[in-house]
Structures are given as structure tokens and as C-alpha cells.
Write a protein that holds these residues in place. Structure first.
Motif, PDB file in Angstrom:
ATOM      1  N   LYS A   1      25.761  59.918  49.817  1.00 44.78           N
ATOM      2  CA  LYS A   1      24.524  59.468  50.459  1.00 44.78           C
ATOM      3  C   LYS A   1      23.741  60.622  51.064  1.00 44.78           C
ATOM      4  O   LYS A   1      22.558  60.811  50.753  1.00 44.78           O
ATOM      5  CB  LYS A   1      24.868  58.435  51.538  1.00 44.78           C
ATOM      6  CG  LYS A   1      23.690  57.979  52.398  1.00 44.78           C
ATOM      7  CD  LYS A   1      22.620  57.279  51.582  1.00 44.78           C
ATOM      8  CE  LYS A   1      21.498  56.767  52.482  1.00 44.78           C
ATOM      9  NZ  LYS A   1      20.346  56.292  51.697  1.00 44.78           N
ATOM     10  N   LEU A   2      24.379  61.376  51.950  1.00 41.71           N
ATOM     11  CA  LEU A   2      23.670  62.376  52.748  1.00 41.71           C
ATOM     12  C   LEU A   2      23.293  63.623  51.954  1.00 41.71           C
ATOM     13  O   LEU A   2      22.208  64.188  52.151  1.00 41.71           O
ATOM     14  CB  LEU A   2      24.530  62.789  53.953  1.00 41.71           C
ATOM     15  CG  LEU A   2      24.880  61.694  54.950  1.00 41.71           C
ATOM     16  CD1 LEU A   2      25.837  62.235  56.001  1.00 41.71           C
ATOM     17  CD2 LEU A   2      23.631  61.137  55.606  1.00 41.71           C
ATOM     18  N   GLN A  46      18.834  59.665  58.400  1.00 38.43           N
ATOM     19  CA  GLN A  46      19.293  58.282  58.572  1.00 38.43           C
ATOM     20  C   GLN A  46      18.505  57.334  57.671  1.00 38.43           C
ATOM     21  O   GLN A  46      18.042  56.271  58.091  1.00 38.43           O
ATOM     22  CB  GLN A  46      19.197  57.832  60.038  1.00 38.43           C
ATOM     23  CG  GLN A  46      20.183  58.539  60.943  1.00 38.43           C
ATOM     24  CD  GLN A  46      20.311  57.901  62.307  1.00 38.43           C
ATOM     25  OE1 GLN A  46      20.042  56.715  62.491  1.00 38.43           O
ATOM     26  NE2 GLN A  46      20.728  58.678  63.284  1.00 38.43           N
ATOM     27  N   GLY A  95      23.407  68.431  53.972  1.00 37.04           N
ATOM     28  CA  GLY A  95      23.104  67.033  54.262  1.00 37.04           C
ATOM     29  C   GLY A  95      21.635  66.843  54.631  1.00 37.04           C
ATOM     30  O   GLY A  95      21.034  67.674  55.306  1.00 37.04           O
ATOM     31  N   ASN A 118      25.314  55.366  57.927  1.00 41.13           N
ATOM     32  CA  ASN A 118      24.953  56.764  58.183  1.00 41.13           C
ATOM     33  C   ASN A 118      24.152  56.911  59.478  1.00 41.13           C
ATOM     34  O   ASN A 118      23.222  57.707  59.555  1.00 41.13           O
ATOM     35  CB  ASN A 118      24.154  57.329  57.010  1.00 41.13           C
ATOM     36  CG  ASN A 118      22.930  56.504  56.664  1.00 41.13           C
ATOM     37  OD1 ASN A 118      22.935  55.288  56.781  1.00 41.13           O
ATOM     38  ND2 ASN A 118      21.867  57.155  56.225  1.00 41.13           N
ATOM     39  N   SER A 119      24.556  56.147  60.495  1.00 40.50           N
ATOM     40  CA  SER A 119      23.897  56.234  61.800  1.00 40.50           C
ATOM     41  C   SER A 119      24.894  56.735  62.847  1.00 40.50           C
ATOM     42  O   SER A 119      26.116  56.622  62.674  1.00 40.50           O
ATOM     43  CB  SER A 119      23.354  54.868  62.230  1.00 40.50           C
ATOM     44  OG  SER A 119      24.411  53.954  62.461  1.00 40.50           O
ATOM     45  N   PHE A 148      29.853  59.239  52.255  1.00 43.59           N
ATOM     46  CA  PHE A 148      28.864  59.940  53.077  1.00 43.59           C
ATOM     47  C   PHE A 148      28.300  61.161  52.341  1.00 43.59           C
ATOM     48  O   PHE A 148      27.118  61.478  52.458  1.00 43.59           O
ATOM     49  CB  PHE A 148      29.493  60.376  54.409  1.00 43.59           C
ATOM     50  CG  PHE A 148      29.682  59.245  55.377  1.00 43.59           C
ATOM     51  CD1 PHE A 148      28.604  58.492  55.804  1.00 43.59           C
ATOM     52  CD2 PHE A 148      30.949  58.924  55.859  1.00 43.59           C
ATOM     53  CE1 PHE A 148      28.763  57.448  56.710  1.00 43.59           C
ATOM     54  CE2 PHE A 148      31.121  57.875  56.755  1.00 43.59           C
ATOM     55  CZ  PHE A 148      30.029  57.137  57.181  1.00 43.59           C
ATOM     56  N   HIS A 204      19.678  64.835  56.889  1.00 43.18           N
ATOM     57  CA  HIS A 204      20.016  64.036  58.064  1.00 43.18           C
ATOM     58  C   HIS A 204      18.782  63.289  58.599  1.00 43.18           C
ATOM     59  O   HIS A 204      18.217  63.616  59.635  1.00 43.18           O
ATOM     60  CB  HIS A 204      20.620  64.926  59.145  1.00 43.18           C
ATOM     61  CG  HIS A 204      21.813  65.707  58.672  1.00 43.18           C
ATOM     62  ND1 HIS A 204      23.019  65.126  58.393  1.00 43.18           N
ATOM     63  CD2 HIS A 204      21.950  67.031  58.377  1.00 43.18           C
ATOM     64  CE1 HIS A 204      23.877  66.051  57.979  1.00 43.18           C
ATOM     65  NE2 HIS A 204      23.243  67.212  57.944  1.00 43.18           N
TER      66      HIS A 204
END
Length: 481
Positions: A210-211, A473, A469, A4-5, A207, A471
Motif C-alpha cells: 500500500k504505502l 494516509q 513510503g 494505514n492510519s 503495508f 505517507h
């Protein structure tokens, strides 16, 4: 490098483009160099350990294949296991074992300052290599399988190195077997647009998990666990519940991205989850959770303990779960979390006949039994994971004590009811999707649909990521293991 970068956003397309443009004979080298860059991007010096582990097991595998003497084979197998376990001990557990030993001495009245020991031997300066628990287990499984004669030793050093370092699953699994992955690394792969589409959908789902979901739950969890003495017991209860889902979504997100990335490149990795939160028993849960690790423990620890060392099943289960706890981290909190789950599993197996008799006697419907079992498993997991999440056993006990303080009904510890509402909405959404599609067939939600539906789905996904999201990271939880 984090999935997630922003760095991964250009790294992965470049890897895919180069892979399919290159001749089949050179693709392994491209993937190997890319995998080493992926791993070394955070701390280049730690690449030495990955390479060292690779060379040790490659050499030991060749030597075991070239000798017919069982005794010599055992020596090389022992060398492989000792060196890999030695790497784990030195780089992951040395400080933990040192402090634990000093704690025992202190109990018997022999006091030694831990700060003096750490500074004298520079123990506190030892870096924890990312993913070391995963790739050492993967290389050890190869050596054991070669020793048992189940697979031939790999003669191509480069392809064996790629088996160890394959970037999608290098840092947090799944822990692949050489019998599954090595043959795939040798086959000629052609462009399969449907497989690529499946892979991209799996990555997108990862994603999202996760996000949007895991990291959002993490905000509430961090706040709850930052104050275990809070008078708001229900908020602490909710923090524990949210952490159960956070760690599941966070880890399954990594797995989904890893499986998806590998699929885009034409490879199939094993699935690591099978709807574990729908389990109706402890035994069922551990067959569905972190599948690659549990299979590893079954094949390379549990069975040898029972068959070779003649331990009872009870002793073997306790030993396996003790190792599972330590594998997760150098802290007694992980061991206690794991042993609590071992106790539940043992009690469940021991009481099976009695429970079956009672259920038949009172004619309790199967749906009621399964529903109650699912609630009990989730509740027990939720409480045991407090030890997993806490910095110390004492802190975990304080958290549990205050969690059952029900005098306060306050749950909005973030001061934002919308965020709290979204946490419940996304948990419901993900659990619904997993119920119908499992962890491994998410792509069926979109695949083979009309172009219009696909377009709407992709636009909706982008909007969801942008609007909801988190955001920041945030690293994946299992990166620390």
C-alpha cells in the motif's frame, strides 16, 4: 478507520493484548466491541445499518431453522435478501437509479431537472456506508446457507454479530462464509507464536504494497487521468498500465493486512488473490481475482440462474457480470468495465475448440500460447480498467482515443525520473515475489530463517517504508464499494 492510519497503530495492539489477556468466554465480546468501534470511528451513525443488517439475518436464520414448512422458509429468505438489497439500493444506488431514470425520460423528451429531484427528496444527502457491499453479501450468504440446510442457524446473537462485523475483513473483505468463520469464533484459541509471526509478516507485506507501491503508482495515475486529452499518448498508456497494478496492489494490500491481522488473533481468513496477473486466459483470471466475490457470485447467483431459472450459460454469465459491475459502484463506467470482461470471457469459451485445433495444426508451443495469453489478458484488462477509473464513459473514450496518439514519446509527466524508475522497480519486485510465493505465502521469505537474516530483513523493511513510503494516509480503493 484506515489500516494505514496512526489510529490503527494503537488500536490493533490494544485489541490483540486484550484478546489474549481475557478469558476465552469473553473474547467474542471484546472483538465485537472493538469491531464496532473500528467501523464507527469514521461515521458513528452508519453503525445502525450494520446492526440492522445483523439483526435481520439473525432473526431470519432462527425462523428458517425453527420451521419445517418450505414455503415459510422461503418467505424469511426473501425477507433477508430484500432487506439487505434494499439497504444497498437506498444507500448506494438511489441517486444513480434516479439519474439513470431521468436520463431515459429525457431521451423520450420528458425533461426533469436532476437538481430539483435531489433537493426535493434529499437524495444527494444520503451517506454511502463504508463496506456496505461486503457485509450485506456476507450476511445474505449466511441466510442462503441456512435456508439450504448447509449450516445450522447461529443461536448466539453476539457471535453472529461478530461474524458480520469482524474488523479485519469488515470493510473490504474477503467476503467470508459462515461455515468457515463462525466455528473459528467459537473455538478456544491459545497463543501460537509462529502464527502470530506469520500474521505480522503478512501485515507488513500489506503495508509495503500500500504505502510504497500502490500509493506511489497512484501519483502517476492521478496525473495521467487528470488530463485525458493529453497529447502524450505513451504517458496515458503508462497511466493505464500503472492503474492496473495500482488497483491490484491496493486491494491485495488490504487483503494481506486483513488476513495477517486475523492470523495474529488466531483466525484464518480465505485468500482473495492467487497471482491473477500471471493468468493466461480470462477464465483463469476470474478464478484468481477477488476470489471471495467470484465464489459468492458462482454459488448464489450463477448457479441459481442456470439451475432454477433455466437461463443459458451465456445469459447467466452476462447477468453475473452486470451485477458485478453494479456491485463495484453506482456508475455505468463500472458496468461497462464488467461487461467488457464478460464479452472477452464468452468469446474465449466459444472459440476454445477452434483455437485448440489451430494450435495443434501449426504446432505452436505451449509456452508461446501461455505467454501470448498473459499479454493479451493484461492488455485487455488495462484498457477495460480505463472505464473503471474514469468519472464517465465519455471521459474514458477520450482517454483511450488520446492514449493511441503515439506522436509524443514523453512519459515523465511527473517531472521526476527517479519516481518513474521506482514505479517499474517495485512492480518488478512485487511480481517476482508473487511469482515464487504467491499472494498467501509471503511469510516464507522470512519465517524459519536465522536470527541474523530476520534482523536484516526487518531493518531493511523499516528503511524501505521510511525512505520510499508515500505517507498520505490514502484510503484503500475498495473502501468506496
Amino acid at each position: 478507520m484506515l489500516f494505514n492510519s496512526f489510529e490503527f497503530l494503537y488500536f490493533f495492539p490494544l485489541m490483540v493484548l486484550g484478546f489474549y489477556l481475557l478469558n476465552h468466554r469473553y473474547r467474542w465480546l471484546w472483538l465485537l466491541l472493538g469491531s464496532y468501534y473500528f467501523y464507527a470511528s469514521a461515521e458513528p451513525v452508519l453503525l445502525v445499518l450494520l446492526v440492522a443488517s445483523t439483526l435481520v439475518d439473525y432473526f431470519c436464520g432462527l425462523q428458517m431453522a425453527q420451521t419445517a414448512t418450505q414455503k415459510i422458509k422461503k418467505w424469511f429468505l426473501a425477507a433477508s435478501i430484500l432487506i439487505n438489497v434494499g439497504l444497498l439500493v437506498v444507500f448506494k444506488y438511489l441517486l444513480f437509479f434516479t439519474h439513470s431514470f431521468l436520463g431515459v425520460l429525457d431521451f423520450f423528451g420528458i425533461a426533469i431537472a436532476t437538481t430539483d429531484v435531489s433537493q426535493t427528496y434529499h437524495i444527494n444527502q444520503i451517506l454511502l456506508p463504508v463496506g456496505i457491499s461486503f457485509y450485506t453479501f456476507q450476511t445474505m450468504s449466511y441466510s442462503i446457507e441456512v435456508y439450504r440446510g448447509n449450516i445450522p442457524a447461529e443461536k448466539h446473537l453476539g457471535k453472529f454479530a461478530l461474524y458480520v462485523a469482524f474488523f479485519p475483513q469488515l470493510v473490504a473483505g474477503p467476503i467470508e462464509r459462515a461455515s468457515r468463520l463462525l466455528p473459528q469464533l467459537k473455538k478456544k484459541i491459545t497463543i501460537d507464536t509462529q502464527q502470530i509471526e506469520k500474521g505480522l509478516i503478512m501485515m507488513a507485506w500489506g503495508f509495503f504494497l500500500k504505502l510504497v507501491v500502490a500509493d506511489r503508482l497512484g501519483i502517476y495515475v492521478d496525473q495521467a487521468f487528470s488530463d485525458p486529452t493529453s497529447p502524450h499518448g505513451i504517458a496515458l498508456f503508462l497511466g493505464s498500465l500503472f492503474f492496473s497494478f495500482q488497483i491490484y496492489y491496493d486491494f491485495s494490500a488490504y487483503t494481506a493486512i486483513a488476513i495477517g491481522a486475523a492470523k495474529v488473533l488466531g483466525f484464518d481468513l480465505m485468500h482473495n488473490f492467487n497471482r491473477p496477473f500471471f493468468s493466461t486466459s480470462s477464465m483463469e483470471f476470474w478464478k484468481r481475482w477477488h476470489i471471495s466475490l467470484m465464489y459468492w457470485m458462482r454459488d448464489y447467483l450463477y448457479r441459481p440462474l442456470v439451475v432454477n431459472l433455466k437461463l443459458t450459460r451465456l445469459q447467466a454469465v452476462l447477468m453475473v457480470f452486470f451485477v458485478i459491475g453494479l456491485w463495484h459502484g453506482a456508475n455505468w463506467t463500472f458496468v461497462l468495465w464488467s461487461m467488457l470482461n464478460a464479452v472477452l470471457l464468452i468469446v474465449e469459451v466459444a472459440s476454445l475448440n477452434m483455437r485448440t485445433t489451430l494450435f495443434k495444426k501449426y504446432k505452436i508451443p505451449k509456452k508461446v500460447i501461455n505467454g501470448a495469453g498473459a499479454v493479451i489478458i493484461l492488455g485487455y484488462l488495462m484498457v477495460s480498467l480505463i472505464f473503471f477509473r474514469s468519472a464517465s464513459i465519455g471521459q474514458a473514450l477520450v482517454y483511450i482515443e488520446h492514449m493511441f496518439n503515439l506522436k509524443s514519446l514523453h512519459i515523465n509527466i511527473l517531472g521526476n525520473y527517479l519516481e518513474l524508475f521506482l514505479c517499474f522497480v517495485f512492480i518488478g519486485l512485487v511480481q517476482t515475489v508473487h511469482y515464487y510465493k504467491g499472494n498467501n505465502k509471503i511469510y516464507e521469505l522470512v519465517l524459519n530463517k536465522t536470527s541474523a537474516i530476520k534482523s536484516l530483513a526487518y531493518i531493511g523493511y523499516i528503511v524501505l517504508i521510511i525512505l520510499f513510503g508515500v505517507h498520505r494516509q490514502n484510503t484503500f480503493i475498495y473502501f468506496q464499494f
